[in-house]
Every structure is written in C-alpha cells, then in structure tokens.
Design a protein around this motif. Structure first.
Motif, short mmCIF file in Angstrom:
data_model
loop_
_atom_site.label_atom_id
_atom_site.label_comp_id
_atom_site.label_asym_id
_atom_site.label_seq_id
_atom_site.Cartn_x
_atom_site.Cartn_y
_atom_site.Cartn_z
N UNK A 41 0.93 -1.06 0.11
CA UNK A 41 0.09 0.00 0.12
C UNK A 41 0.74 1.38 0.06
N UNK A 45 1.19 4.08 -2.86
CA UNK A 45 0.63 5.54 -2.70
C UNK A 45 1.61 6.42 -3.25
N UNK A 116 -5.95 14.36 -2.28
CA UNK A 116 -5.79 13.21 -2.14
C UNK A 116 -4.19 12.69 -2.42
N UNK A 119 -2.98 13.17 0.90
CA UNK A 119 -3.60 11.95 1.54
C UNK A 119 -2.78 10.87 1.42
N UNK A 120 -2.17 10.81 0.25
CA UNK A 120 -1.32 9.50 0.13
C UNK A 120 -0.18 9.60 0.55
N UNK A 123 -0.84 8.72 4.32
CA UNK A 123 -1.24 7.07 4.64
C UNK A 123 0.18 6.48 4.63
N UNK A 126 1.70 6.79 8.03
CA UNK A 126 1.00 5.71 8.94
C UNK A 126 1.31 4.42 8.63
N UNK A 127 2.07 4.11 7.61
CA UNK A 127 2.24 2.59 7.32
C UNK A 127 3.40 2.09 7.63
N UNK B 57 -5.54 5.24 -1.56
CA UNK B 57 -6.27 6.67 -1.27
C UNK B 57 -7.01 7.29 -2.60
N UNK B 60 -10.05 5.72 -1.78
CA UNK B 60 -10.89 6.48 -0.92
C UNK B 60 -11.51 7.64 -1.20
N UNK B 88 -8.09 -1.46 7.23
CA UNK B 88 -6.90 -0.75 7.92
C UNK B 88 -6.92 0.53 7.31
N UNK B 89 -6.96 0.71 6.01
CA UNK B 89 -6.77 2.00 5.49
C UNK B 89 -7.88 2.94 5.85
N UNK B 92 -6.90 4.04 9.35
CA UNK B 92 -5.52 5.09 9.33
C UNK B 92 -6.23 6.54 9.09
N UNK B 93 -7.30 6.45 8.13
CA UNK B 93 -7.41 7.64 7.64
C UNK B 93 -8.97 8.48 8.43
N UNK B 95 -11.71 7.43 8.22
CA UNK B 95 -12.98 7.20 7.50
C UNK B 95 -13.98 6.21 8.12
#
Lengths: 156, 116
Positions: A41, A45, A116, A119-120, A123, A126-127, B57, B60, B88-89, B92-93, B95
């Motif tokens: 992921x 991203x 977005x 946003x990537x 993400x 966080x990963x 994303x 999303x 999970x995503x 994390x976000x 949502x």
C-alpha cells in the motif's frame, strides 16, 4: 547499494507493476508476511502520487524507484521530477529531522486540489515505521523502510 | 487483478459489487459508475467490497466523492467490508467514522430498512 532500481513512465497502469515488484522483493528480503500489505500500500501510494504529479508537470519524465535491503531493513525510495515548492516550504517550517509526523503535517499543508495526493503521504506516514520526505524544486523523494529478517532469501 | 463492477437495485437500495483492485488506474471506472448511478436517481448506495483485493487513497477519494454526491440528495453511501487489509486504510484515515461499514449485505439492508 540498491538491490533493484526501476524506472517507469508516468502512467497509472505501471503503479500496479511497481507494487508487485516491491512486494516480491520485500518478501525475498525477509520482511514479515504481516507487513507485506503495508509495503504494497505504501509503495502504491508513493508511486500514485508521483504519477499524478508527473502528469501535471512533466508527463514525459520517468519516475524512479529504488529497493534496497541494507542493514537489516527493506528500504524503498520513490523519486519524481515534478517541482514540489509548496512541500519544500512546508518542510522548512518543520523542526527536526523528517518523521512520520512531518509527513502528516506536509499533507495537511497541501492545497485543496491536491488533497488526495497529500492524503497519500499521510497514509504512507501511517504505514511505514520510518518515513522521510525530501521536497525540492527538482522533485520529491520519499524514502520509507521496514524491518527485514536475516532469514530472507538471498539471490541464487 | 483488474476491476470488475456490477450493480443491482433491491427495494430503494442500489448495491454496487466491486471485485479486484481499486487504485490510480482503476478508480476512474468506479467514479464514473457512482456518478452515473447518482445522475440516474440512485441516492442510496451500498458498495460491497468483500472481493476487493487492494484499495488506496485514490479509491478512498472516489468513495468520499460518491458520499458527497448522494448526501447532496439526502442519500447514503455505505460499505460492506470485513477484510482487515482493507479496513486498515479506513482506520488510518479516520474514515470509519464517515462511512457506515457492515459485515454483510444482509446486515446493511436490515440497517437501511430500520432507517427508512
């Protein structure tokens, strides 16, 4: 030294290829199975963000991804050639070395039309447990890494 | 895996079946479908993500965009998802607080029926 370097043109279809390559090398390097989804992921991203930036600024330029397995960690660096002046300024406003928190802060400072995209980055922050974002007028470099066990497969 | 999309309407609920990977390459097709459904008067959408292998994303963003569109018509966009890798995503976000997320289509239909 990079184990694998890959360049691809800024087409959305190639992002999946980059994800597959990164996941395969992460597995070979010894990244735990439970983390492979996160690698997939996060790399997706980073590559998606780069593709979208290139399509706006420099569609003819390739995107580069380096996958390394040095020092017991699996490290991925995605480098684009699209100017990231806003990010560069945001980065300068942050204190200390780049961290996951900085990545989130960078994302929050992006203009709305790149929501977005930012946003990537949030993400990714966080990963991956270690993320550094290097914005510059020449492009953005995102370096992220995960722990890799020594029991990873070695090249034949 | 490429993206497969299908949809059907049961009572007033339009169920969108999604299978495969939702990323920067495939997400525009999902966006087009959601826009088309809303333009045709389908304002209560349930997106079944049980067969989704990958969501980023970009995907999303498409779901959030769909939610904004249906809410403009006092509608709803909810999800069916039990896969941890996909959930999970959303966590994390943040949502998970924005979308209603159900364990099955039946569970979502029951909840939708109660809200009518």
């Amino acid at each position: 030294m990079a184990t694998v370097e890959l360049t691809f043109s800024a087409l959305p279809a190639h992002v999946r290829t980059a994800r597959l390559v990164a996941t395969a090398i992460a597995r070979r390097t010894g990244v735990a199975e439970a983390l492979l989804d996160e690698v997939r992921l996060a790399v997706g991203e980073a590559c998606s963000r780069a593709v979208e930036a290139h399509r706006v600024h420099c569609p003819g330029e390739p995107i580069r991804i380096e996958l390394c397995d040095d020092s017991g960690r699996f490290e991925v660096t995605v480098t684009d050639s699209a100017p990231s002046d806003d990010l560069e300024q945001a980065y300068k406003d942050e204190e200390g070395p780049p961290t996951a928190v900085n990545g989130t802060a960078l994302a929050s400072l992006l203009p709305a039309d790149t929501l977005m995209s930012g946003f990537g980055i949030a993400v990714i922050a966080a990963l991956a447990d270690d993320v550094e974002v290097y914005p510059s007028a020449k492009g953005l470099r995102i370096r992220m890494s995960w722990p890799a066990h020594a029991t990873g497969l070695t090249p034949a | 895996m490429d993206l497969k999309l299908d949809h059907r309407t049961e009572d007033r609920l339009t169920i969108v079946e999604v299978e495969g990977e939702i990323d920067v390459y495939t997400a525009p097709r999902l966006r087009e479908l959601l826009i088309d459904l809303v333009n045709k008067g389908n304002f209560h959408l349930l997106v079944n993500m049980e067969k989704v292998d990958f969501l980023d994303s970009t995907g999303l963003g498409v779901l959030v965009g769909g939610l904004k569109r249906v809410r403009a018509h006092d509608g709803s966009l909810e999800l069916v998802c039990t896969q941890e890798r996909i959930l999970k995503i959303f966590r994390i976000t943040g949502l998970t607080k924005v979308f209603g997320i159900y364990a099955s289509v039946e569970e979502a239909k029951e909840a939708h029926g109660r809200d009518k």
